[in-house]
Design an enzyme around this catalytic site. Structure first.
Site, PDB file in Angstrom:
ATOM      1  NE  ARG A  99      22.498 147.858   5.855  1.00 54.08           N
ATOM      2  CZ  ARG A  99      21.498 148.438   5.210  1.00 54.08           C
ATOM      3  NH1 ARG A  99      21.634 149.656   4.705  1.00 54.08           N
ATOM      4  NH2 ARG A  99      20.362 147.803   5.038  1.00 54.08           N
ATOM      5  CE  LYS A 107      14.375 151.451   5.178  1.00 53.84           C
ATOM      6  NZ  LYS A 107      15.238 150.302   4.897  1.00 53.84           N
ATOM      7  CG  MET A 148      18.393 177.366   6.351  1.00 52.61           C
ATOM      8  SD  MET A 148      18.782 178.051   7.959  1.00 52.61           S
ATOM      9  CE  MET A 148      20.515 177.661   8.100  1.00 52.61           C
ATOM     10  CE1 TYR A 173      23.992 184.435   2.011  1.00 46.92           C
ATOM     11  CE2 TYR A 173      22.439 182.634   1.691  1.00 46.92           C
ATOM     12  CZ  TYR A 173      22.901 183.707   2.437  1.00 46.92           C
ATOM     13  OH  TYR A 173      22.272 184.043   3.602  1.00 46.92           O
TER      14      TYR A 173
HETATM   15  C1  LIG Z   1      14.817 149.743   3.744  1.00 50.07           C
HETATM   16  C2  LIG Z   1      14.832 148.274   3.596  1.00 50.07           C
HETATM   17  C3  LIG Z   1      14.007 147.651   2.655  1.00 50.07           C
HETATM   18  C4  LIG Z   1      13.237 148.410   1.595  1.00 50.07           C
HETATM   19  O1  LIG Z   1      14.158 148.774   0.585  1.00 50.07           O
HETATM   20  P1  LIG Z   1      13.702 149.466  -0.796  1.00 50.07           P
HETATM   21  O2  LIG Z   1      14.949 149.469  -1.593  1.00 50.07           O
HETATM   22  O3  LIG Z   1      13.233 150.838  -0.426  1.00 50.07           O
HETATM   23  O4  LIG Z   1      12.631 148.646  -1.386  1.00 50.07           O
HETATM   24  C5  LIG Z   1      13.945 146.267   2.661  1.00 50.07           C
HETATM   25  N1  LIG Z   1      14.702 145.541   3.529  1.00 50.07           N
HETATM   26  C6  LIG Z   1      15.526 146.114   4.428  1.00 50.07           C
HETATM   27  C7  LIG Z   1      16.329 145.263   5.333  1.00 50.07           C
HETATM   28  C8  LIG Z   1      15.634 147.494   4.489  1.00 50.07           C
HETATM   29  O5  LIG Z   1      16.473 148.063   5.364  1.00 50.07           O
END
Ligand SMILES: *Cc1c(COP(=O)(O)O)cnc(C)c1O
Length: 391
Positions: free
Chosen positions: A154, A55, A323, A276
């Site tokens: 969650r 992802k 930036m 800055y």
């Molecule tokens: C992102 C995610 C993972 C991977 O997590 P890591 O800590 O990067 O290994 C696994 N399971 C779910 C449900 C996630 O959202």
């Protein structure tokens, strides 16, 4: 491209990489290290299978290239968050099992099916929509992963909704359940009581569907031991070289470095301030300006805290990260290392991802997943050019 002066291409192996040099700041991604990390985890958890969480553009590394390298290494299960990510990965990996962590977006269930994605069903509404599609199509059960909430609060189905589903066989029969899954809240804290508590709860719930495989552990979770492995582990950060436990030695092979060329140097002979807010003062010495800033995802919170390397020389961040630019104190660096070909390492080698995250007051995930598109991605390793091969 090939008309660029050789100095801009120094250190870059092929013409396709000239772009990276021309950018002035880039990420080097070692795809062999990513694949090696995947293989190391596969061996560790076997006979459980090892998926890859890709992802967020493979945490900023580039989902297509990373996905392709992992597929060649033997990975078959991939996890993305959004439908758009799943659709994009499908272009690269026609045969992969691509799981959609956010579930089917309401009203786009048919698209999820069209792209051959396996939705994670996270709540009663998603369950009902997916079952509804199966009923409507009437061509047998549809593949799905059932996400059970075991304490994260969650995503995931509550115990009560799960039990209700199990009692209604007329609904359950529309699902071809590939896995039941859950997610750990405190896996990166080895001794946290949540780990055992969630494991116990998951064991209890998954036992009610004994014929369905189970998936529980992320990167840190799979290092908590065999009871956490079940049938499929889902590492992300560990594949990309991040430490599963930020406070322990890192068993993974680093896969990412961030580098830049110097845009300008200033020789300081009388006291001045830098950047800055005039937040850094220098009496005499030398300052180098680098073409990377917070618009590239390089955190402003590193201002006056981070360190970069030029060869063996440590260069403290001098002044605020702005930036598009940042400045480092290169007073200790000999002249010959400050020419136009000099490469400054912002991350990599002695500067670990975890160290950068600690300086920035965040975690390794946020550092890499926010690296912006303006930074060139330079892929190294034997998988580097596989996308350029003829089909
Ligand atoms: C992102 C995610 C993972 C991977 O997590 P890591 O800590 O990067 O290994 C696994 N399971 C779910 C449900 C996630 O959202």
């Amino acid at each position: 491209m090939t008309t660029l002066p050789p100095s801009l291409t120094a250190g870059f192996a092929s013409s396709g990489e000239i772009h990276a040099a021309a950018h002035g700041a880039w990420i080097e991604i070692d795809l062999e290290a990513v694949a090696a990390n995947w293989r190391a985890i596969s061996r560790k958890v076997a006979p459980a299978a090892t998926a890859a969480a890709v992802k967020a553009d493979a945490y900023g590394l580039g989902m297509q290239r990373v996905g392709d390298a992992l597929w060649q290494a033997g990975c078959r299960h991939f996890f993305v968050a959004h439908l758009s990510e799943g659709a994009a990965l499908r272009q690269t990996l026609p045969y992969a099992l691509i799981h959609l962590l956010h579930g089917p977006p309401k009203g786009f269930e048919a698209e999820v099916l069209d792209y051959g994605l396996i939705p994670v069903l996270n709540n009663p509404a998603q369950l009902q929509a997916w079952i509804g599609l199966a009923q409507h199509l009437d061509r047998g059960p549809l593949p799905a992963v059932l996400h059970l909430d075991t304490g994260m609060t969650r995503l995931g189905i509550s115990e009560a909704d799960y039990l209700a589903l199990l009692h209604d066989k007329s609904r359950l029969r529309h699902l071809d359940l590939r896995f039941v899954m859950s997610h750990l809240a405190c896996a990166d804290e080895r001794g946290h009581s949540m780990n055992r508590a969630q494991l116990t709860q998951f064991g209890k719930l998954r036992a009610k569907l004994p014929d369905v495989e189970a998936s529980f552990a992320n990167s840190a979770g799979l290092f908590l031991g065999r009871p956490y492995h079940f049938d499929l582990v889902r590492p992300g950060i560990a594949l990309y070289g991040g430490a599963p436990f930020p406070d322990e030695p890192n068993p993974m092979r680093p896969a990412i470095s961030i580098k830049a060329r110097i845009l300008q140097t200033h020789t300081i002979k009388a006291p001045r301030t830098i950047g800055y807010g005039a937040s850094y003062g220098i009496k005499q010495g030398r300052i180098a300006t680098l073409p990377i800033g917070y618009a590239d995802g390089w955190p402003r919170s590193l201002s006056n805290l981070g360190k970069a390397m030029i060869g063996p020389y440590e260069c403290p961040y001098a002044g605020r990260v702005s930036m598009d630019l940042m400045t480092i104190d290169v007073s200790a660096v000999p002249d010959e290392l400050l020419g136009p070909e000099a490469v400054v390492t912002l991350m990599g080698g002695p500067i670990s991802l975890e160290q950068v995250a600690a300086w920035a007051g965040t975690n390794s995930y946020e550092i890499i997943s926010r690296l912006g598109p303006r930074l060139a991605r330079l892929y190294t390793g034997p998988y580097a050019n596989s996308n350029d091969r003829q089909p």
